[in-house]
Design a protein around this motif. Sequence first.
Motif, PDB file in Angstrom:
ATOM      1  N   LEU B  56       8.414 -19.291  -0.675  1.00 31.37           N
ATOM      2  CA  LEU B  56       8.080 -18.418  -1.798  1.00 31.37           C
ATOM      3  C   LEU B  56       9.314 -17.652  -2.253  1.00 31.37           C
ATOM      4  N   ASP B  57      10.331 -17.662  -1.433  1.00 30.57           N
ATOM      5  CA  ASP B  57      11.568 -16.953  -1.735  1.00 30.57           C
ATOM      6  C   ASP B  57      12.715 -17.703  -1.059  1.00 30.57           C
ATOM      7  N   ASP B  77      12.053 -26.603  -7.899  1.00 30.83           N
ATOM      8  CA  ASP B  77      10.851 -25.810  -7.632  1.00 30.83           C
ATOM      9  C   ASP B  77      10.222 -26.315  -6.327  1.00 30.83           C
ATOM     10  N   ALA B  79       7.266 -25.846  -5.297  1.00 28.32           N
ATOM     11  CA  ALA B  79       5.800 -25.868  -5.383  1.00 28.32           C
ATOM     12  C   ALA B  79       5.238 -27.115  -4.718  1.00 28.32           C
ATOM     13  N   ASP B  80       5.882 -28.257  -4.958  1.00 29.34           N
ATOM     14  CA  ASP B  80       5.401 -29.511  -4.364  1.00 29.34           C
ATOM     15  C   ASP B  80       5.413 -29.438  -2.836  1.00 29.34           C
ATOM     16  N   ARG B  82       5.172 -26.718  -1.027  1.00 25.78           N
ATOM     17  CA  ARG B  82       4.074 -25.841  -0.593  1.00 25.78           C
ATOM     18  C   ARG B  82       2.746 -26.594  -0.649  1.00 25.78           C
ATOM     19  N   ALA B  83       2.570 -27.373  -1.727  1.00 26.61           N
ATOM     20  CA  ALA B  83       1.299 -28.082  -1.896  1.00 26.61           C
ATOM     21  C   ALA B  83       1.100 -29.139  -0.816  1.00 26.61           C
ATOM     22  N   LEU B  88      -1.442 -21.385   3.062  1.00 29.98           N
ATOM     23  CA  LEU B  88      -1.112 -19.951   3.098  1.00 29.98           C
ATOM     24  C   LEU B  88      -2.383 -19.107   3.154  1.00 29.98           C
ATOM     25  N   ILE B 107      -8.876 -25.056  -5.487  1.00 27.29           N
ATOM     26  CA  ILE B 107      -7.752 -24.656  -6.350  1.00 27.29           C
ATOM     27  C   ILE B 107      -6.416 -25.353  -6.020  1.00 27.29           C
ATOM     28  N   PRO B 108      -6.009 -25.415  -4.742  1.00 31.44           N
ATOM     29  CA  PRO B 108      -4.705 -26.057  -4.486  1.00 31.44           C
ATOM     30  C   PRO B 108      -4.677 -27.536  -4.852  1.00 31.44           C
ATOM     31  N   LEU B 110      -6.025 -28.953  -7.504  1.00 31.99           N
ATOM     32  CA  LEU B 110      -6.130 -29.248  -8.938  1.00 31.99           C
ATOM     33  C   LEU B 110      -4.833 -29.808  -9.520  1.00 31.99           C
ATOM     34  N   GLY B 111      -3.740 -29.542  -8.845  1.00 29.12           N
ATOM     35  CA  GLY B 111      -2.472 -30.090  -9.334  1.00 29.12           C
ATOM     36  C   GLY B 111      -2.160 -31.442  -8.715  1.00 29.12           C
TER      37      GLY B 111
END
Lengths: 370, 226
Positions: B56-57, B77, B79-80, B82-83, B88, B107-108, B110-111
């Motif tokens: 996240l950082d 990014d 994000a991938d 993390r997904a 978390l 929710i996680p 949906l991408g």
Amino acid sequence: MSFTSLVLKNLWRHKIRSLLAITGISLGIATIIALGAVADGMEQNLIATLRSGKADFSIGQANAPMIILSSVPQARVAEIARWEEVEQAVGALVSFSSFQNNPYFMAIGIEPEALDLGGVTILQGRPFAREDEILLGKMTAGTLNISLGESVSLDAQRLRVVGIYETGNLFQDAGALLYLPTLQKLKNRSGEITVILVKAKAGADLNRLTERVERAYKNELVTLRSAEEFNRNYQSLSLVRAGSWLVSLLALVIGGIGVVNTMMMSVFERTREIGILRAVGWRRWRVLQLVLGESLSLGMLAALAGTLMGWALARAVVLLPQARGLIAPAYGSELFLKALALSLVVGLLGGLYPAYRASKILPQEALRYE
Amino acid sequence: MSEKIIIAKDLVKTYENGRTRALDGVSLEIFRGEAVAICGPSGSGKSTLLNLIGALDRPDSGELIVAGENLVRQRSDLADFRARKLGLIFQLHNLIPALTALENVLIPTLGINGGRREIQAQAKMLLERVGLHDKTHRRPPELSGGERQRVAVARALVNNPELILADEPTGSLDSKSEKQVLDLLRELQTERGVTLILVTHDPRVAQSADRVIELLDGCVRAPVAA
């Protein structure tokens, strides 16, 4: 739950705000539909008028602001009729008159022998033969329930109805035909007509003939064969269109600002939520798609609502007594597609900046956000 | 338990243009399948460390490899990452109030492209596993604090992560709910063979882990076995 259902859920969460944004855009769309349908209807009628009967083309006054204000010397009819390429040329005076309480009634003065060239079919009775006789369009007779033999008042002149006619053209069928000299006298326009209807001889080159008219009467007369030519020479329809676009554009800009405001507020309120989405693995692009999806959905719903409102508005205009017979809105698929496209563009443009802002939200910042 | 899932070397993270040094040369190793508690008082840098491990950082300097991914060299990014690799859990559960428990768990995903039916079934199974099979259509405001955190646990597991990062997962719960959530986390961690990292300031919570790493003023104190 799918991505699309999440988009719709997010709009549903703030029903009133979404509704206001939709109302903003749909007012613009309604204006486009209503004014566009009226203008399209006018154009279609015009095309029908120009092509009515057996005339190959019409001649009007050059530089007249509106066809109804065209003024052509009646002497030109005989001059043009003498040309070897011309089989027949007749003059018609078109004027708004007061008829049975309607001050905007369209009366057409024409010679009886020109009725055939004007595409007039007598449904009942006979053509007029005297100065105090009149033919009523089938819509006029039907709406006002007037029968053959009755006496009617046109500009305070008593005239006897001797026939009912049909041309297939809304303007003409909602009007009346009478002897040309009678209308000229009533309107104080002796020796003056509005248009000349011309029928060319078989095999004559129409392009050369119209060129000859415009050359011979340069800056005085123009020939009209199509709606485009009409638009070029008379600006009334163009003005209606320009006005409609201006009003619509203004309404759409206001609607667009509404979308930006709605979406910005929505993104601001959901900073933490968007942070969660990013933290659990949503890419920036996905967040961008979510917000744009919401603003595009607003646009789409506004297109639907605006179309219905516009249709209802145009119907309401038609029902006004003053507009009866003069306006027949035309709802072409092109008009609806244009409205839908505009609505989506407004939704998209309105959502771009909020979506960009949302995609820039950092998960760790958002999770600290209270 | 030989494969290292997290390798951190000399991690430094500062804020306010370097005036605040949240992490000051943190080095640690965590093995696959371990349950590790990172504990320390407020301001010790434990949440900052969790944010770095959770992608996240980014650290100012140092080396950080998590689940085979070098998070310092990776410029795109994350994000991938993390997904695919992480689950978390936050102190305040961070559920979306307008969505149902089931929707929050989904929710996680949906991408992610994949069979919606299978994903839906997996989410329902997880809610059943955390004891909320009869509350799948309840929204967070209709659930108790413990139930919300259990939804968050299910959400963290829906993408089959290699690593679960839990930031003060019981911080806002009563002692009964705290025990339930901790027991559940340990059970699921063992069942699924995932690595669990618990960030906490509460020594009682830290005791539930296999190992404790204590942070103080941005530095690791000598690791202590739980």
